[in-house]
Design an enzyme around this catalytic site. Structure first.
Site, PDB file in Angstrom:
ATOM      1  N   LYS A  22       0.621   0.437  -6.334  1.00 37.87           N
ATOM      2  CA  LYS A  22      -0.649  -0.199  -6.737  1.00 37.87           C
ATOM      3  C   LYS A  22      -1.771   0.831  -6.875  1.00 37.87           C
ATOM      4  O   LYS A  22      -2.490   0.856  -7.881  1.00 37.87           O
ATOM      5  CB  LYS A  22      -1.058  -1.239  -5.688  1.00 37.87           C
ATOM      6  CG  LYS A  22      -2.493  -1.706  -5.829  1.00 37.87           C
ATOM      7  CD  LYS A  22      -2.904  -2.685  -4.747  1.00 37.87           C
ATOM      8  CE  LYS A  22      -3.504  -2.092  -3.512  1.00 37.87           C
ATOM      9  NZ  LYS A  22      -4.921  -1.753  -3.543  1.00 37.87           N
ATOM     10  N   ASN A  23      -1.940   1.674  -5.856  1.00 37.20           N
ATOM     11  CA  ASN A  23      -3.118   2.537  -5.846  1.00 37.20           C
ATOM     12  C   ASN A  23      -3.055   3.669  -6.875  1.00 37.20           C
ATOM     13  O   ASN A  23      -4.082   4.229  -7.242  1.00 37.20           O
ATOM     14  CB  ASN A  23      -3.360   3.079  -4.438  1.00 37.20           C
ATOM     15  CG  ASN A  23      -3.824   1.970  -3.505  1.00 37.20           C
ATOM     16  OD1 ASN A  23      -4.253   0.904  -3.968  1.00 37.20           O
ATOM     17  ND2 ASN A  23      -3.727   2.194  -2.203  1.00 37.20           N
ATOM     18  N   ARG A  93     -11.607  -3.055  -5.700  1.00 41.92           N
ATOM     19  CA  ARG A  93     -12.301  -1.833  -5.311  1.00 41.92           C
ATOM     20  C   ARG A  93     -12.159  -0.731  -6.382  1.00 41.92           C
ATOM     21  O   ARG A  93     -13.083  -0.009  -6.699  1.00 41.92           O
ATOM     22  CB  ARG A  93     -11.684  -1.344  -3.995  1.00 41.92           C
ATOM     23  CG  ARG A  93     -12.397  -0.202  -3.373  1.00 41.92           C
ATOM     24  CD  ARG A  93     -13.636  -0.685  -2.683  1.00 41.92           C
ATOM     25  NE  ARG A  93     -14.508   0.402  -2.326  1.00 41.92           N
ATOM     26  CZ  ARG A  93     -15.799   0.252  -2.158  1.00 41.92           C
ATOM     27  NH1 ARG A  93     -16.384  -0.911  -2.322  1.00 41.92           N
ATOM     28  NH2 ARG A  93     -16.535   1.277  -1.813  1.00 41.92           N
ATOM     29  N   CYS A 117     -11.110  -5.134  -0.367  1.00 42.41           N
ATOM     30  CA  CYS A 117     -10.945  -5.588   1.009  1.00 42.41           C
ATOM     31  C   CYS A 117     -12.172  -5.249   1.854  1.00 42.41           C
ATOM     32  O   CYS A 117     -12.837  -4.240   1.618  1.00 42.41           O
ATOM     33  CB  CYS A 117      -9.712  -4.917   1.636  1.00 42.41           C
ATOM     34  SG  CYS A 117      -8.165  -5.399   0.870  1.00 42.41           S
ATOM     35  N   ARG A 122     -18.275   0.368   2.891  1.00 38.66           N
ATOM     36  CA  ARG A 122     -17.416   1.210   2.040  1.00 38.66           C
ATOM     37  C   ARG A 122     -18.317   1.986   1.067  1.00 38.66           C
ATOM     38  O   ARG A 122     -18.496   1.596  -0.086  1.00 38.66           O
ATOM     39  CB  ARG A 122     -16.390   0.342   1.299  1.00 38.66           C
ATOM     40  CG  ARG A 122     -15.402  -0.313   2.232  1.00 38.66           C
ATOM     41  CD  ARG A 122     -14.308  -1.053   1.520  1.00 38.66           C
ATOM     42  NE  ARG A 122     -13.307  -0.177   0.919  1.00 38.66           N
ATOM     43  CZ  ARG A 122     -12.182  -0.612   0.350  1.00 38.66           C
ATOM     44  NH1 ARG A 122     -11.918  -1.884   0.305  1.00 38.66           N
ATOM     45  NH2 ARG A 122     -11.324   0.247  -0.174  1.00 38.66           N
ATOM     46  N   ILE A 124     -20.008   4.858  -1.494  1.00 32.21           N
ATOM     47  CA  ILE A 124     -19.492   5.630  -2.635  1.00 32.21           C
ATOM     48  C   ILE A 124     -20.352   6.876  -2.859  1.00 32.21           C
ATOM     49  O   ILE A 124     -20.423   7.408  -3.957  1.00 32.21           O
ATOM     50  CB  ILE A 124     -19.424   4.771  -3.929  1.00 32.21           C
ATOM     51  CG1 ILE A 124     -20.760   4.067  -4.195  1.00 32.21           C
ATOM     52  CG2 ILE A 124     -18.295   3.771  -3.878  1.00 32.21           C
ATOM     53  CD1 ILE A 124     -20.868   3.524  -5.619  1.00 32.21           C
ATOM     54  N   ASP A 306      -3.284   2.004   5.625  1.00 35.38           N
ATOM     55  CA  ASP A 306      -2.811   0.767   4.984  1.00 35.38           C
ATOM     56  C   ASP A 306      -1.531   0.226   5.629  1.00 35.38           C
ATOM     57  O   ASP A 306      -1.019  -0.812   5.210  1.00 35.38           O
ATOM     58  CB  ASP A 306      -2.609   0.992   3.475  1.00 35.38           C
ATOM     59  CG  ASP A 306      -3.937   1.244   2.774  1.00 35.38           C
ATOM     60  OD1 ASP A 306      -4.973   0.829   3.320  1.00 35.38           O
ATOM     61  OD2 ASP A 306      -3.939   1.871   1.699  1.00 35.38           O
ATOM     62  N   ARG A 398      -2.539  -9.472  -4.548  1.00 32.02           N
ATOM     63  CA  ARG A 398      -3.190  -8.300  -5.160  1.00 32.02           C
ATOM     64  C   ARG A 398      -2.287  -7.077  -5.130  1.00 32.02           C
ATOM     65  O   ARG A 398      -2.474  -6.163  -5.937  1.00 32.02           O
ATOM     66  CB  ARG A 398      -4.479  -7.953  -4.387  1.00 32.02           C
ATOM     67  CG  ARG A 398      -5.624  -8.898  -4.641  1.00 32.02           C
ATOM     68  CD  ARG A 398      -6.886  -8.361  -3.986  1.00 32.02           C
ATOM     69  NE  ARG A 398      -6.974  -6.924  -4.180  1.00 32.02           N
ATOM     70  CZ  ARG A 398      -7.417  -6.066  -3.269  1.00 32.02           C
ATOM     71  NH1 ARG A 398      -7.816  -6.475  -2.088  1.00 32.02           N
ATOM     72  NH2 ARG A 398      -7.459  -4.778  -3.529  1.00 32.02           N
TER      73      ARG A 398
HETATM   74  N1  EPU Z   1     -16.050   7.324   2.219  1.00 33.61           N
HETATM   75  C1  EPU Z   1     -17.343   7.755   2.283  1.00 33.61           C
HETATM   76  N2  EPU Z   1     -18.000   7.996   1.104  1.00 33.61           N
HETATM   77  C2  EPU Z   1     -17.410   7.837  -0.104  1.00 33.61           C
HETATM   78  C3  EPU Z   1     -16.074   7.398  -0.156  1.00 33.61           C
HETATM   79  C4  EPU Z   1     -15.410   7.132   1.025  1.00 33.61           C
HETATM   80  O1  EPU Z   1     -17.911   7.917   3.358  1.00 33.61           O
HETATM   81  O2  EPU Z   1     -18.077   8.092  -1.128  1.00 33.61           O
HETATM   82  C5  EPU Z   1     -15.305   7.066   3.471  1.00 33.61           C
HETATM   83  C6  EPU Z   1     -14.889   5.603   3.626  1.00 33.61           C
HETATM   84  O3  EPU Z   1     -15.917   4.823   4.199  1.00 33.61           O
HETATM   85  C7  EPU Z   1     -13.663   5.730   4.505  1.00 33.61           C
HETATM   86  C8  EPU Z   1     -13.045   7.073   4.079  1.00 33.61           C
HETATM   87  O4  EPU Z   1     -14.080   7.788   3.421  1.00 33.61           O
HETATM   88  O5  EPU Z   1     -14.039   5.806   5.840  1.00 33.61           O
HETATM   89  C9  EPU Z   1     -11.855   6.985   3.146  1.00 33.61           C
HETATM   90  O6  EPU Z   1     -12.162   6.204   2.000  1.00 33.61           O
HETATM   91  P1  EPU Z   1     -11.465   6.447   0.597  1.00 33.61           P
HETATM   92  O7  EPU Z   1     -12.517   6.755  -0.398  1.00 33.61           O
HETATM   93  O8  EPU Z   1     -10.333   7.413   0.759  1.00 33.61           O
HETATM   94  O9  EPU Z   1     -10.883   5.003   0.280  1.00 33.61           O
HETATM   95  P2  EPU Z   1     -10.753   4.304  -1.140  1.00 33.61           P
HETATM   96  O10 EPU Z   1     -10.483   5.313  -2.182  1.00 33.61           O
HETATM   97  O11 EPU Z   1     -11.882   3.348  -1.341  1.00 33.61           O
HETATM   98  C10 EPU Z   1      -8.166   4.064  -1.050  1.00 33.61           C
HETATM   99  C11 EPU Z   1      -7.183   2.938  -1.165  1.00 33.61           C
HETATM  100  C12 EPU Z   1      -7.227   2.077   0.081  1.00 33.61           C
HETATM  101  C13 EPU Z   1      -6.944   2.956   1.302  1.00 33.61           C
HETATM  102  C14 EPU Z   1      -7.907   4.158   1.337  1.00 33.61           C
HETATM  103  C15 EPU Z   1      -7.579   5.145   2.429  1.00 33.61           C
HETATM  104  C16 EPU Z   1      -7.159   2.560  -3.537  1.00 33.61           C
HETATM  105  C17 EPU Z   1      -7.482   1.669  -4.677  1.00 33.61           C
HETATM  106  N3  EPU Z   1      -7.519   2.133  -2.333  1.00 33.61           N
HETATM  107  O12 EPU Z   1      -9.446   3.435  -0.915  1.00 33.61           O
HETATM  108  O13 EPU Z   1      -6.175   1.145  -0.070  1.00 33.61           O
HETATM  109  O14 EPU Z   1      -7.118   2.206   2.476  1.00 33.61           O
HETATM  110  O15 EPU Z   1      -7.842   4.860   0.076  1.00 33.61           O
HETATM  111  O16 EPU Z   1      -6.285   5.636   2.287  1.00 33.61           O
HETATM  112  O17 EPU Z   1      -6.556   3.613  -3.719  1.00 33.61           O
HETATM  113  C18 EPU Z   1      -5.051  -0.884   0.153  1.00 33.61           C
HETATM  114  O18 EPU Z   1      -4.227  -0.474  -0.698  1.00 33.61           O
HETATM  115  O19 EPU Z   1      -4.860  -1.919   0.825  1.00 33.61           O
HETATM  116  C19 EPU Z   1      -6.287  -0.135   0.346  1.00 33.61           C
HETATM  117  C20 EPU Z   1      -7.350  -0.651   0.919  1.00 33.61           C
END
Ligand code: EPU
Length: 428
Positions: A22-23, A93, A117, A122, A124, A306, A398
Site C-alpha cells: 500500500k505505502n 494521508r 489514521c 501528524r 508536515i 505499523d 484501506r
Molecule cells: N514527522 C514530523 N514532521 C514531518 C513529518 C513527520 O515531525 O514533516 C514525524 C511524525 O509526527 C512521526 C515521524 O515523523 O512522529 C514519522 O512520520 P512519517 O513522516 O515517517 O510518517 P508518514 O510518512 O506520514 C508513513 C506511513 C505510515 C507509517 C509511517 C511510519 C504511508 C502512506 N504512511 O507515514 O503508515 O506509520 O510512515 O513508518 O507511507 C499505515 O500504513 O498504517 C501507516 C500509518
C-alpha cells in the site's frame, strides 16, 4: 454498515499470498504525474487507498485503464494541476504526495490538507522545509497547502530534522526535475522509499542512495513512461505472520521479501515461534506457547510502528509481562481500550505499554479505530475463544486486499456482513 464476524480459536494452516505494498503503491501512483506519458503499474493492491489515489488522478484529467485486477495503465499526459476534490484528498494521508508531484511537474501545487489514521499530531513541517529549500514558496491556509515555484526549483542540500518517510518521498518527487543536484540527508530508509526511487529511475530519473541516510537526486529535464511492479506489502505479510503465531498451526506466507521482515522474525523467534525462511516466503509454525518480549518500534530497519497493534495482541497471549514502546507516533495505543474488552491487561503510560500475558483472549464486540488497529482486532478475534464482531471496518479496507477471503482459505471462520443502515439507526 459492514461488520466483520469471527469465530475464533482455529489454527491457521495453508498458504497466504501477500499483495502489493500500500505505502509504495500510493506514492508511485501519485508520482506518475511527473511523467508526460503512459505508465503501467503492476502488483497494485485492490484496496481503497489505491482506488482513492486513482480517483484523485482521474479528477485531474489522468486516463486510467485497468488491464487486469492488479495492473493499471496510467496516462498522465493531460493531467491538469486543478484542485483535487477534498472529499477524496481528506480520506488518505498519502495525498500529500500530490504536492511533490505537482510541484515537480508544474512548479506549483494547491492541495487540501490530508487525512489518514489518527495517531495524534501528524506534522508536515519537514515536507514544507524541503519544498522551501528547493526554492518554492509554501503557504498553509484555509485547509490547503499551496506551493509555488514558478521561477523554478533548484537542487540543494536538505537535512531532515526527523526521519520521515513522507517528507523523504515528497522531496524526492519535487526534486527529480529540479535544476542541479539535491541531497537529502537523514533520509528515511523504508522499502517504499526505495521502491518509489526505483520507479522514478525506471522513468529516467537519476536518484542514488535510496535506502541509506543520504539520497542524491540529479535533476533531469523529462521523465518517460515505464512498466513497474510494486514490491510486496511487508506490513500485510507481518500481520499474517503474527496471526499465524497467535493462532497456532503452520502458515506459509508467500510473495514477500524476507529481508524486509528481519526485525519481526527476530522477535517472533525470541518469543518461541518456529520460522522457515525461503527466498520469497516465510512459514510460521506455532504451538501457541509464546515467551514474553520487549519491543520498541523505530524507523526502518527497526521494528515497524505499523505492526505495533498486531504485536500488542501477540504479547497478550504470551507468558509473562512484556514492554511495548512506540518510537514513531505520539499516540499509537488507542487500540488498547478495544483489546481490553477481550480480556487484555495492558497499562499505557505515554508511549509505553506494559502488557501482562493473559494466555487467552475472549471474543467481544470491538471497533477498528484505525487501519492497523483494525488488523490487530482481526488477529485478536482469530486467536480468541468465542465470537468477535468488528465495526468501522472501512479502516481495514484501506490497506488489506481480500483479507476475508485470504483468511478463510487458511481455515479461519471469518465473514463480512452488511447491515442496512436504516436497521442500524433504529437499533441505536
Ligand atoms: N514527522 C514530523 N514532521 C514531518 C513529518 C513527520 O515531525 O514533516 C514525524 C511524525 O509526527 C512521526 C515521524 O515523523 O512522529 C514519522 O512520520 P512519517 O513522516 O515517517 O510518517 P508518514 O510518512 O506520514 C508513513 C506511513 C505510515 C507509517 C509511517 C511510519 C504511508 C502512506 N504512511 O507515514 O503508515 O506509520 O510512515 O513508518 O507511507 C499505515 O500504513 O498504517 C501507516 C500509518
Amino acid at each position: 454498515m459492514e461488520k466483520i464476524i469471527i469465530s475464533g480459536g482455529r489454527p491457521l494452516n495453508g498458504e497466504i499470498p501477500v499483495s502489493g505494498f500500500k505505502n509504495a503503491a500510493v506514492a508511485i501512483v501519485l508520482a506518475t504525474i511527473l511523467t508526460e506519458d503512459k505508465c503501467i503499474i503492476e502488483n497494485l493492491p485492490q484496496i481503497s487507498d489505491v482506488t482513492i489515489s486513482l480517483e484523485i488522478l482521474r479528477s485531474m484529467g489522468v486516463r486510467i485503464k485497468y488491464i487486469n485486477k492488479t495492473t493499471a495503465e496510467i496516462d498522465s499526459t493531460f493531467v491538469k494541476p486543478d484542485l483535487a476534490p477534498y472529499e477524496l484528498v481528506r480520506k488518505m494521508r498519502a495525498s500529500y504526495y500530490l504536492v511533490g508531484s505537482l510541484l515537480g511537474r508544474f512548479k506549483k501545487a494547491v492541495v487540501g490538507l490530508p487525512g489518514g489514521c489518527d495517531f495524534g499530531v501528524r506534522p508536515i513541517d519537514q515536507h514544507i522545509k524541503g519544498f522551501e529549500a528547493l526554492g518554492s514558496k509554501v503557504t498553509v491556509e484555509s485547509g490547503c497547502i499551496e506551493a509555488d515555484a514558478t521561477k523554478g526549483l533548484v537542487g540543494t542540500n536538505i537535512y531532515m530534522d526527523v526521519v520521515s518517510v513522507g517528507a523523504t518521498i515528497n522531496v524526492m518527487l519535487a526534486a527529480v526535475k529540479a535544476d542541479g543536484v539535491t541531497v537529502i540527508e537523514n533520509a528515511a530508509h523504508e522499502p517504499h522509499v526505495v521502491d518509489t526511487a526505483n520507479f522514478l529511475n525506471a522513468c529516467g530519473a537519476d536518484i542514488s542512495g535510496a535506502g541509506t541516510d543520504t539520497i542524491k537526486i540529479r535533476g533531469v529535464k523529462n521523465l518517460h513512461g515505464a512498466t513497474y511492479a510494486i514490491i510486496p506489502d511487508m506490513i500485510e505479510a507481518g500481520t499474517y505472520l503474527i496471526a499465524g503465531a497467535a493462532t497456532g498451526g503452520k502458515l506459509r506466507v508467500t510473495n514477500l521479501i524476507p529481508k524486509h521482515l528481519d526485525s519481526l522474525t527476530a522477535k517472533l523467534e525470541e518469543m518461541g515461534v518456529t520460522l522457515i525462511e525461503e527466498d520469497e516466503a516465510i512459514t510460521v509454525i506455532s504451538d501457541g506457547k509464546l515467551n514474553r518480549a520487549n519491543i520498541k518500534t523505530q524507523p526502518y530497519p527497526g521494528f515497524p510502528t505499523d505492526l505495533n497493534p498486531q504485536m500488542g495482541v501477540l504479547l497478550c497471549l504470551a507468558q509473562g509481562t512484556s514492554i511495548l514502546t512506540e518510537g514513531v507516533w505520539e499516540n499509537r495505543f488507542r487500540y488498547v481500550e478495544e483489546l481490553k474488552r477481550m480480556g487484555a491487561k495492558i497499562k499505557v503510560d505515554g508511549r509505553t505499554a506494559v502488557v501482562e500475558g493473559v494466555g487467552a483472549l475472549s471474543g467481544a464486540g470491538v471497533r477498528a479505530l484505525d487501519l492497523r488497529a483494525g488488523a490487530a482486532m482481526i488477529v485478536a478475534g482469530l486467536a480468541a475463544t468465542g465470537r468477535t464482531t468488528i465495526e468501522e471496518i472501512f479502516h481495514i479496507q484501506r490497506g488489506y486486499e481480500d483479507i476475508i477471503e485470504k483468511l478463510q482459505a487458511v481455515g479461519a471462520d471469518i465473514r463480512m456482513v452488511t447491515i442496512p443502515d436504516n436497521i442500524y439507526e433504529k437499533a441505536n
